[in-house]
Design a protein around this motif. Sequence first.
Motif, PDB file in Angstrom:
ATOM      1  N   LYS A   4      -4.384   8.802  -2.395  1.00  0.00           N
ATOM      2  CA  LYS A   4      -4.905   7.440  -2.266  1.00  0.00           C
ATOM      3  C   LYS A   4      -4.191   6.710  -1.134  1.00  0.00           C
ATOM      4  O   LYS A   4      -2.979   6.677  -1.058  1.00  0.00           O
ATOM      5  CB  LYS A   4      -4.717   6.713  -3.606  1.00  0.00           C
ATOM      6  CG  LYS A   4      -4.800   5.205  -3.535  1.00  0.00           C
ATOM      7  CD  LYS A   4      -6.000   4.667  -4.306  1.00  0.00           C
ATOM      8  CE  LYS A   4      -6.098   3.148  -4.242  1.00  0.00           C
ATOM      9  NZ  LYS A   4      -6.163   2.591  -2.885  1.00  0.00           N
ATOM     10  N   ARG A   5      -4.999   6.164  -0.248  1.00  0.00           N
ATOM     11  CA  ARG A   5      -4.413   5.459   0.880  1.00  0.00           C
ATOM     12  C   ARG A   5      -4.756   3.976   0.815  1.00  0.00           C
ATOM     13  O   ARG A   5      -5.669   3.567   0.100  1.00  0.00           O
ATOM     14  CB  ARG A   5      -4.931   6.058   2.191  1.00  0.00           C
ATOM     15  CG  ARG A   5      -4.631   7.552   2.304  1.00  0.00           C
ATOM     16  CD  ARG A   5      -4.692   8.019   3.732  1.00  0.00           C
ATOM     17  NE  ARG A   5      -6.023   7.931   4.317  1.00  0.00           N
ATOM     18  CZ  ARG A   5      -6.274   8.234   5.595  1.00  0.00           C
ATOM     19  NH1 ARG A   5      -5.295   8.604   6.396  1.00  0.00           N
ATOM     20  NH2 ARG A   5      -7.498   8.158   6.077  1.00  0.00           N
ATOM     21  N   VAL A   6      -4.005   3.198   1.548  1.00  0.00           N
ATOM     22  CA  VAL A   6      -4.238   1.758   1.600  1.00  0.00           C
ATOM     23  C   VAL A   6      -5.612   1.499   2.223  1.00  0.00           C
ATOM     24  O   VAL A   6      -5.995   2.144   3.195  1.00  0.00           O
ATOM     25  CB  VAL A   6      -3.125   1.071   2.432  1.00  0.00           C
ATOM     26  CG1 VAL A   6      -3.492  -0.361   2.758  1.00  0.00           C
ATOM     27  CG2 VAL A   6      -1.799   1.129   1.679  1.00  0.00           C
ATOM     28  N   ARG A   7      -6.346   0.553   1.628  1.00  0.00           N
ATOM     29  CA  ARG A   7      -7.686   0.273   2.132  1.00  0.00           C
ATOM     30  C   ARG A   7      -7.692  -0.870   3.142  1.00  0.00           C
ATOM     31  O   ARG A   7      -7.161  -1.949   2.877  1.00  0.00           O
ATOM     32  CB  ARG A   7      -8.623  -0.056   0.966  1.00  0.00           C
ATOM     33  CG  ARG A   7     -10.061  -0.275   1.418  1.00  0.00           C
ATOM     34  CD  ARG A   7     -10.981  -0.527   0.245  1.00  0.00           C
ATOM     35  NE  ARG A   7     -11.240   0.681  -0.518  1.00  0.00           N
ATOM     36  CZ  ARG A   7     -11.701   0.678  -1.762  1.00  0.00           C
ATOM     37  NH1 ARG A   7     -11.931  -0.453  -2.377  1.00  0.00           N
ATOM     38  NH2 ARG A   7     -11.932   1.811  -2.393  1.00  0.00           N
ATOM     39  N   PHE A  37      -5.106   4.935   7.164  1.00  0.00           N
ATOM     40  CA  PHE A  37      -5.725   4.128   6.110  1.00  0.00           C
ATOM     41  C   PHE A  37      -7.151   4.569   5.797  1.00  0.00           C
ATOM     42  O   PHE A  37      -7.800   5.237   6.600  1.00  0.00           O
ATOM     43  CB  PHE A  37      -5.751   2.653   6.534  1.00  0.00           C
ATOM     44  CG  PHE A  37      -4.415   2.118   6.951  1.00  0.00           C
ATOM     45  CD1 PHE A  37      -3.423   1.897   6.007  1.00  0.00           C
ATOM     46  CD2 PHE A  37      -4.136   1.846   8.285  1.00  0.00           C
ATOM     47  CE1 PHE A  37      -2.175   1.411   6.387  1.00  0.00           C
ATOM     48  CE2 PHE A  37      -2.899   1.367   8.681  1.00  0.00           C
ATOM     49  CZ  PHE A  37      -1.914   1.144   7.731  1.00  0.00           C
ATOM     50  N   GLU A 144      -6.791  -4.125   1.064  1.00  0.00           N
ATOM     51  CA  GLU A 144      -5.379  -4.491   0.958  1.00  0.00           C
ATOM     52  C   GLU A 144      -4.828  -4.977   2.289  1.00  0.00           C
ATOM     53  O   GLU A 144      -3.846  -5.691   2.345  1.00  0.00           O
ATOM     54  CB  GLU A 144      -4.579  -3.265   0.488  1.00  0.00           C
ATOM     55  CG  GLU A 144      -4.992  -2.800  -0.902  1.00  0.00           C
ATOM     56  CD  GLU A 144      -4.564  -1.368  -1.171  1.00  0.00           C
ATOM     57  OE1 GLU A 144      -5.396  -0.453  -0.967  1.00  0.00           O
ATOM     58  OE2 GLU A 144      -3.417  -1.158  -1.562  1.00  0.00           O
ATOM     59  N   LEU A 145      -5.486  -4.535   3.340  1.00  0.00           N
ATOM     60  CA  LEU A 145      -4.976  -4.818   4.679  1.00  0.00           C
ATOM     61  C   LEU A 145      -6.133  -5.184   5.604  1.00  0.00           C
ATOM     62  O   LEU A 145      -7.166  -4.516   5.593  1.00  0.00           O
ATOM     63  CB  LEU A 145      -4.297  -3.547   5.184  1.00  0.00           C
ATOM     64  CG  LEU A 145      -3.155  -3.660   6.174  1.00  0.00           C
ATOM     65  CD1 LEU A 145      -2.052  -4.538   5.617  1.00  0.00           C
ATOM     66  CD2 LEU A 145      -2.615  -2.268   6.500  1.00  0.00           C
TER      67      LEU A 145
END
Length: 332
Positions: A4-7, A37, A144-145
Motif C-alpha cells: 500500500k502506497r500513499v495516495r 505514490f 493523502e498528498l
Amino acid sequence: MTQKRVRVFSGARPTGKQHLGNYLGAILNYVEMQKDFDCIYSIVDIHALTTVETTLQLKENCLDMALDWLAAGVDPEQSIVFIQSHVPQVMELHTLLSMVVPMGKLTDLPTFKEKVRMHPQNVNYGLLGYPVLMSADILLYKAELVPVGIDQAPHLEFTREVVRSFNYQYNTQVLLEPQMKNTPVMKVLGTDGVNKMSKSLNNEIEIAADAPTTKKLVMSMVTDTNRKLRSDPGNPDICNVFSFHKMFSSQEEIGMIDVECRRAGIGCVDCKKTLATNINNAMAPFRERRHEWMKKPKQVWEILYNGADRARTIADVTMAEVRDAIGLPRYR
Ligand code: TRP
C-alpha cells in the motif's frame, strides 16, 4: 502483491494543449510521483466551466490534455487518469461540503479576488464554489498528498479546514486531511520574459509544437532588455533565455553562455538558436509519442473511461460513508 502506497491526487483544468510552463512545472512532476505514490490524475472539466466562455472545445481540450500526459509518461496502468465529470459523485460531495463552509472564507480567498478582478462581469456562483469543488476532488478519493504550486496552496489549506469543520460538525473521522506537497518550485516565464507563461497572455510555447514553430517562438523571446547592441555585455542573471538554458542545455553550454554573454562574446541570436535546438531535441521523444497516441483517440478515451470506473469505485465507498456520517436517510 504491491504494498500500500500513499495516495496522491491532482487535477488540472483542460485548457487545451499544454505549454512548457505546464510541462516543467506540473506534468514532469506527475510522471515522477508515480514512482513513489499511487496517483490519481483528473482532468477537471467542471472546474474549467467556471471561467470558460464556450464549451465548443471542451471535449477536444480534455483529449489534448490526456495526450500530453500520456506522451509525457503518465502510465494509465499504474495511475488513475480520468475526467472529473465522469465521476459525478464529486458534485454531490461538493454540495454536502458546502454546508460547513462559511461564505467569508470563500470571498476572502486570493484566487477568488483575483478572478473577480479579472472577469468582473462573470462572477458566478460556481466560481465562488471553486475551492469547495476542489476539496471534493481531493476528499472523495481520500488523497493523502496533493502536489501544489504556490498559487494553489491557499486552496489546499482551505481543504484542510473543510475536513476539520466537517469531521467536527458530524462527529466523524471519514474525511482525511490531505498533506501539501510543494512542487519543485519552478516559475516558468513566457516569451515576454516577465510574466508567468500562460495561454491567456499569449506568451506560451506549446510542448507539442513542431520544431520550426518552437524555434520561431524562441527567437522571439525577450532577453536582457538592457542589452541593446550586439556589442553590449548582457546579464544572464536577469535573462529568461538563460533560465531556459539552465533547464534544457548541457552544463558546458550553460557555463559558456554565462561567461560569454557577460562579455558580449555571444549574441542573443546565437544564444537563442542554441536554446531552440536544445528544446527541440529534448522534446522530440515526447512529440513522437504524442503523435502515436493521437492516431488512436479511441484508445485514449478507453483509458479515460477505465480510469473513471476505477475512480468511481473509490468514490462510491466514500460517499456511502459521508452520507452515513451526516445522517442522511439511506435509500435503496
Ligand atoms: N485548482 C487547480 C488549478 O487550477 C486544479 C484542481 C482542481 C486541483 N481540483 C484539484 C488541483 C485537486 C489539485 C487537487 O490548478
